[in-house]
Design an enzyme around this catalytic site. Structure first.
Site, PDB file in Angstrom:
ATOM      1  N   GLU A  60       8.015   9.486 -30.104  1.00  0.00           N
ATOM      2  CA  GLU A  60       8.483   9.043 -31.423  1.00  0.00           C
ATOM      3  C   GLU A  60       8.632   7.530 -31.547  1.00  0.00           C
ATOM      4  OE1 GLU A  60      12.020  11.320 -32.128  1.00  0.00           O
ATOM      5  OE2 GLU A  60      10.894  13.095 -32.735  1.00  0.00           O
ATOM      6  N   GLU A  81       6.434  18.447 -31.966  1.00  0.00           N
ATOM      7  CA  GLU A  81       7.877  18.717 -31.929  1.00  0.00           C
ATOM      8  C   GLU A  81       8.271  19.300 -33.272  1.00  0.00           C
ATOM      9  OE1 GLU A  81      10.618  15.823 -30.372  1.00  0.00           O
ATOM     10  OE2 GLU A  81      12.217  16.550 -31.664  1.00  0.00           O
TER      11      GLU A  81
END
Length: 649
Positions: free
Chosen positions: A167, A243
């Site tokens: 991320e 995710e």
């Protein structure tokens, strides 16, 4: 009709066994870690093996196809820190932490399970003082490749996929260099996933950079809301929701999981969906408590709970395998809900149908637009003749796979390519030619019990099975078992904080290191610990009680902190940052010597002892009202702890 890829799209309610896209490899549910299995390793047998069976054993429970683990980076990664295999440049140790153990346990149960590694953070030496891993991409690539090589050399684990940086920004030069370094070390079979963030800008850059396009095998996005973008589709790469979920594991969470497992493919062409996290095996009061497929947060009692997302997972994973292909169908049901159809190309077919309503399938993110699902009759058309086995259940009953439990499958023959089902709302159905599905129930685990109110650990273990002491959950820094060869007396075996340089962080770690333990509901407690400051002049350590925070919020942690410093002073603070000073003075403590600290908190008052003698008392405590016990250091510095004890209520 044709979609953006030119594939045939059938009308809603139709499935064709001949409309297979061999490029759409199915690698459906997989799970990921980030310090969320911390307590699992401390379970005693047979309970630990039962939990692992529910997760990984084929045709038993979740029967997971892929396991994604964190490459520990010595820094906070949501609910704690995981140790690096290289704390510093000339240090290599491939037995730290629990991820090696977890991968081996998964492989033991399912040799075909795929393994993925992804870094959240990196040890500080990689950035040479900067909080950035791409300034020296050759060093970062070497660090990651060493982890893959170590997995094979020391644990006989083959890593199948590797990520970039969870991320956070990607760097094209680094990704290309990583591919080169992998190939240089004979790791051509390891595939690269990027960028574990959003669809863009990685998709756009891949469209204009042919070299980058050639080295990225999978585009992974987080929490895509079942949607993709045109550039990602046009790359022709596999698209994964790398995710997703992150939702409390009650029946609404199970509904979220059921909906996105189907609709990530139906709406977004994603052929794999990853749930964060694997198992809620961390203190529940940490961020995202109980956001795992099942709950196992009491190793001291042996209690665990098989939550409904386990059985939602089974609807897909027990009736497909990696390598199966999606059929090209319009998987939207006219009355709401969705279906997907997969085949192994050898005559087997599995159809998964979900009719999750809006209110019973909200995920934690992104926001879910309004939609309606109604009871409906759906007719399916097949090309060919199949014998279909039928399993179903509903969110109301939690398991969602009622008939799967008793194996009393409803059989019906499909002739002339047609069958009809009456579908209720908030249900999951699996139609399959396979007969492999099972729902095993292990013996009932022990009942839940709170953390022991009288807890001791002297760390006296010569060959510990794991590098971390049971039940301590590191939130900044890394606390490891240590053999103190310089002390022939009572402190040969200790717990040591070993990170001496601020890591390249994923979130804003605290400036102090801290590990928490115990029952968050504790109010009154006495914490005692022997401490050893190794850093001269400005070194320091603490013990604490009523600690109220951790995880990604560790910097804001409050509590009652009893500090002693190498300069001979002490301090009592109401926060980890040390800004709320409640008492201070001289203590006579020095570095490289053992001392015993005792912190006593009763009601609204606290007192402290040094080496058994009162040092300070009658400090008024207004908040927090409860929390964990903890220990830690003033900075990223070496320090040791021994004979930890807490008596609490």
């Amino acid at each position: 009709m044709k979609d953006a890829l030119g594939n045939a799209v059938l009308r809603p309610g139709q499935v064709s066994c001949l409309a297979r896209d061999p490029k759409k490899e199915s690698q459906r549910p997989r799970k990921r870690q980030s310090a969320t299995s911390r307590l699992l390793v401390n379970y005693q047998e047979p309970y630990r093996s039962q939990i692992l069976d529910y997760l990984f054993k084929p045709n038993f429970g979740a029967s997971l196809h892929i396991l994604k683990v964190e490459i520990g980076g010595d820094a906070q990664s949501t609910d704690g820190t995981e140790p690096s295999h290289m704390h510093y440049e000339n240090d290599e140790n491939y037995f730290r932490g629990y991820e090696w153990w977890l991968m081996k346990e998964a492989k033991k149960r399912n040799p075909e399970i795929k393994l993925i590694g992804l870094p959240w953070a990196f040890p500080g030496w990689i950035g040479k003082g900067e909080n950035w891993p791409y300034d020296y991409p050759d060093i970062t690539a070497y660090y990651i490749v060493s982890w893959i090589l170590g997995a094979k050399q020391y644990h006989d684990l083959d890593i199948d996929y590797i990520g970039i940086w969870n991320e956070r920004a990607f760097n094209s030069k680094y990704i290309k260099l990583l591919r080169y370094t992998l190939d240089k070390h004979g790791l051509e079979q390891v595939r690269i996933i990027a960028s574990d963030r959003l669809w863009e800008p990685i998709s756009f850059v891949m469209m204009i950079d042919s070299e980058l396009h050639g080295v990225v095998d999978v585009i992974g996005a987080h929490y895509p809301g079942t949607k993709t973008v045109q550039n990602a589709i046009l790359t022709g790469k596999k698209l994964w929701s790398s995710e997703d979920y992150s939702t409390f594991n009650d029946d609404v969470g199970a509904g979220c999981w059921a909906r996105i497992l189907n609709q990530n493919y139906v709406n977004g062409n994603m052929t794999s969906t990853i749930a964060w996290n694997l198992v809620a095996s961390y203190y529940e009061e940490l961020p995202f408590g109980r956001c795992g497929l099942m709950t196992a947060q009491e190793p001291w009692s042996g209690h665990y709970k098989v939550e409904s997302p386990i059985w939602i997972t089974a609807h897909t994973t027990q009736f497909t395998q990696p390598g199966w292909s999606y059929l090209q169908v319009d998987g939207h049901l006219e009355g709401g809900g969705s279906f997907v159809a997969l085949t192994d190309g050898l005559g087997n077919l599995t159809i998964i149908i979900e009719t999750m309503s809006h209110n019973h399938s909200k995920c934690i993110r992104p926001p879910l637009p309004n939609f309606n699902v109604i009871p409906q009759r759906a007719t399916f058309y097949l090309r060919g003749s199949f014998r279909i086995f039928f399993t179903s259940g509903t969110w109301v009953f939690c398991h969602l796979v009622g008939n799967l439990c008793s194996l009393s499958f409803l059989q019906f023959q499909v002739w002339k390519g047609r069958f009809t089902l009456d579908l209720k709302v908030d249900e999951v159905y699996t139609l399959t030619t396979l007969k492999t599905g099972r729902k095993y129930i292990c013996p009932e685990p022990p009942p839940p019990q709170p953390f022991p109110s009288n807890y001791k650990d002297d760390f006296n273990i010569r060959n510990p099975p794991f590098s971390e002491a049971p039940n301590f959950a590191d939130q900044t820094g890394v606390f490891e078992y240590f053999v103190n060869a310089s002390d022939p007396g009572d402190h040969v075996f200790t717990l040591r904080q070993v990170v001496v340089q601020r890591p390249i962080t994923w979130v804003s770690d605290a400036d102090q290191t801290i590990s928490v333990i115990g029952n968050f509901k504790w109010v009154n407690m006495t914490v005692t610990c022997d401490i050893y400051i190794e850093k001269p002049r400005d070194g320091g350590v603490f013990i604490a009680g009523r600690v109220d925070n951790g995880g990604i919020y560790v910097r804001r942690t409050k509590g009652v902190f009893f500090w002693v410093f190498a300069d001979g002073t002490y301090r009592v603070t109401g926060d980890l940052a040390g800004e709320e000073i409640l008492m201070k003075g001289l203590a006579g403590v020095r570095d490289n010597a053992w001392h015993t600290l005792t912190l006593n908190i009763q009601g609204n008052s606290a007192s402290g002892l040094l080496n058994g003698y009162p040092l300070w008392e009658n400090v008024t405590i207004s908040k927090p009202q409860n929390g964990w016990a903890a220990l830690g250091t003033r900075s990223f510095e070496l320090a040791q702890f021994d004979n930890f004890q807490v008596e609490a209520c």
